[in-house]
Every structure is written in C-alpha cells, then in structure tokens.
Design a protein around this motif. Structure first.
Motif, PDB file in Angstrom:
ATOM      1  N   PRO A   1      29.872  30.716 -16.033  1.00 17.32           N
ATOM      2  CA  PRO A   1      30.774  30.172 -17.053  1.00 17.32           C
ATOM      3  C   PRO A   1      32.219  30.012 -16.599  1.00 17.32           C
TER       4      PRO A   1
ATOM      5  N   HIS B   1      34.163  23.079 -15.906  1.00 19.73           N
ATOM      6  CA  HIS B   1      33.143  22.579 -16.820  1.00 19.73           C
ATOM      7  C   HIS B   1      33.727  21.636 -17.860  1.00 19.73           C
TER       8      HIS B   1
ATOM      9  N   SER C   1      33.500  20.779 -21.904  1.00 20.68           N
ATOM     10  CA  SER C   1      33.125  21.510 -23.114  1.00 20.68           C
ATOM     11  C   SER C   1      33.036  20.572 -24.312  1.00 20.68           C
TER      12      SER C   1
ATOM     13  N   GLN D   1      32.208  20.538 -28.577  1.00 20.65           N
ATOM     14  CA  GLN D   1      32.001  21.300 -29.803  1.00 20.65           C
ATOM     15  C   GLN D   1      30.783  20.746 -30.528  1.00 20.65           C
TER      16      GLN D   1
ATOM     17  N   TYR E   1      20.030  27.992 -19.553  1.00 20.07           N
ATOM     18  CA  TYR E   1      21.394  28.149 -20.057  1.00 20.07           C
ATOM     19  C   TYR E   1      21.784  29.622 -20.092  1.00 20.07           C
TER      20      TYR E   1
ATOM     21  N   GLN F   1      29.232  30.364 -27.122  1.00 21.56           N
ATOM     22  CA  GLN F   1      29.218  29.383 -26.040  1.00 21.56           C
ATOM     23  C   GLN F   1      27.839  29.343 -25.383  1.00 21.56           C
TER      24      GLN F   1
ATOM     25  N   PHE G   1      26.197  27.605 -21.822  1.00 18.83           N
ATOM     26  CA  PHE G   1      26.538  26.940 -20.566  1.00 18.83           C
ATOM     27  C   PHE G   1      25.266  26.511 -19.844  1.00 18.83           C
TER      28      PHE G   1
ATOM     29  N   ILE H   1      28.207  22.197 -18.104  1.00 18.54           N
ATOM     30  CA  ILE H   1      28.406  21.732 -19.468  1.00 18.54           C
ATOM     31  C   ILE H   1      28.478  22.948 -20.382  1.00 18.54           C
ATOM     32  N   GLU H   2      29.454  22.959 -21.272  1.00 12.72           N
ATOM     33  CA  GLU H   2      29.554  24.016 -22.281  1.00 12.72           C
ATOM     34  C   GLU H   2      29.402  23.390 -23.664  1.00 12.72           C
ATOM     35  N   ILE H   3      28.610  24.019 -24.514  1.00  8.63           N
ATOM     36  CA  ILE H   3      28.537  23.668 -25.923  1.00  8.63           C
ATOM     37  C   ILE H   3      29.054  24.876 -26.698  1.00  8.63           C
ATOM     38  N   CYS H   4      29.979  24.652 -27.631  1.00  9.16           N
ATOM     39  CA  CYS H   4      30.607  25.793 -28.294  1.00  9.16           C
ATOM     40  C   CYS H   4      31.012  25.444 -29.720  1.00  9.16           C
TER      41      CYS H   4
ATOM     42  N   CYS I   1      34.234  26.269 -30.536  1.00  2.40           N
ATOM     43  CA  CYS I   1      35.586  26.719 -30.199  1.00  2.40           C
ATOM     44  C   CYS I   1      36.610  26.377 -31.277  1.00  2.40           C
TER      45      CYS I   1
END
Length: 205
Positions: free
Chosen positions: A77, A81, A83, A85, A103, A117, A119, A128-131, A133
C-alpha cells in the motif's frame, strides 16, 4: 504557497503498458472506464487507447520496451498508486472476490473516523486503491493554508518537482499555458518539454 502554475484539476493519467490489450480490458470491464476518440494528430507509432470516467482520463500506451516494465507481485500500500472513492466498500470487496483479483485491506483511524482501503494491481503492476477517503475531512496545516483544490494540487506538484512516478504520468489542466511556462522557468530544477495536439481546429498544448 499559492498556485504558481495556475492549475485547475487532474486531467488524465498515462500508463505505459506491457500489454495494452490486457490493460484495456481491465480498465473497461473491471474499473468501468469507457473509450473516447483519439485525436488524429496523435499519429505516432504504437497503440494508444484513451478512456474516461469519474471525471478523469486514463491513457493506455503500449510500451516500446515492455520487458523493462518491472514485474510486481507483492501488494504494498505504500507504493505509488491511483486512488478511487466508491459508494460501498462491501460491494467493491465482493466484486474483487468474484473477479478473483488479489487485494490487501487497510483501515485508517483518525478522531473516531474510519477510512477503509482496498489495494490491488492492474495487469502491469500499477497499484489501484479503492477507498471511502471522503469520510476524512481535509484539514490544512496552519503554516500552509489551502484555499481551494487547485492550490492543494499545486503544492503536491511543487514538492515532488515533477509529475512522473515510475511508468505513470499525471497531467493537470491549467488556467493559462503562458503563465504555466513562465512559472516553470522560475522554479529551480524543473525541466519540461512542450507538445501540442490538434483536433478539429482545436489546439491542446
């Protein structure tokens, strides 16, 4: 610090791909981007696909030397990267499991607020990050007040001295090309190359 380059927003991210076909499938079918027309003046040799969604573009370019793109297996992480949302972390995790995408999960806690999060890698090892945030408010440091999103981007670009990270290229839109070039000359240590694209009588510099 202000906004010395008069930036407005993030426009697109360009990624050099080991296999542009595999990356195209990933960004279209897994992340939901859709293809857009490539300007005719971009007539260089090599495959280029331009995608768009969520207010930003993704440009996928076939690498001239794909063997030089590092093969990354471990999900870290802390690596560079992109990111995104999302609306539901639970739904994203469910879909990743269905697509058999490996992930890593992380959680950030701050003042009673939780930020979750996920990753994972694209086919070329780009993180790639999905969050969620947006749960966490953006609080500027007292010594560096942030008046608007453009100023926040400007601070980041100035600190890093360049917007190239590995085989990713981040491109920002701006208010005035002349002002950007003038201020780049004034910032010590930044080299730049000018390039123009013409399409249907419209010039993009």
């Amino acid at each position: 610090m202000g906004n010395p380059l008069h930036l407005k927003s993030l426009n697109h991210i360009s990624i050099a791909c080991r296999s542009v076909e595999k990356s195209l499938d990933f960004y279209q079918n897994d992340l939901g981007f859709f293809p857009i027309r490539r300007p005719g003046s971009l007539d260089f040799t090599g495959a280029l696909y331009m995608l768009f969604n969520y207010g930003i573009g993704i440009h996928l370019l076939q690498s001239e030397d794909p063997d030089k793109i590092p093969k990354i297996s471990q999900i870290n992480p802390k690596d560079n990267h992109i990111s995104f949302q999302c609306e539901s972390m639970a739904l994203v995790e469910k879909k990743l499991k269905e697509m058999r995408i490996e992930y890593v999960k992380r959680r950030v806690k701050e003042g009673g607020i939780n930020v979750d999060q996920l990753f994972f890698h694209d086919p070329d090892g780009t993180m790639i990050e999905i969050c969620n945030c947006d749960n966490l408010p953006v609080i500027p440091l007292e010594s560096q007040p942030i008046s608007d999103p453009a100023a926040r981007i400007s601070c980041s670009a100035h600190k890093n001295k360049a917007s190239v990270l590995g085989h990713l290229v981040y491109l920002y839109t701006y208010e005035s090309m002349a002002l950007v070039e003038k201020n780049l000359k004034e910032i010590d240590g930044i080299e730049y190359v000018k390039h123009g694209v013409e399409e249907g009588g419209i010039n993009c510099n």
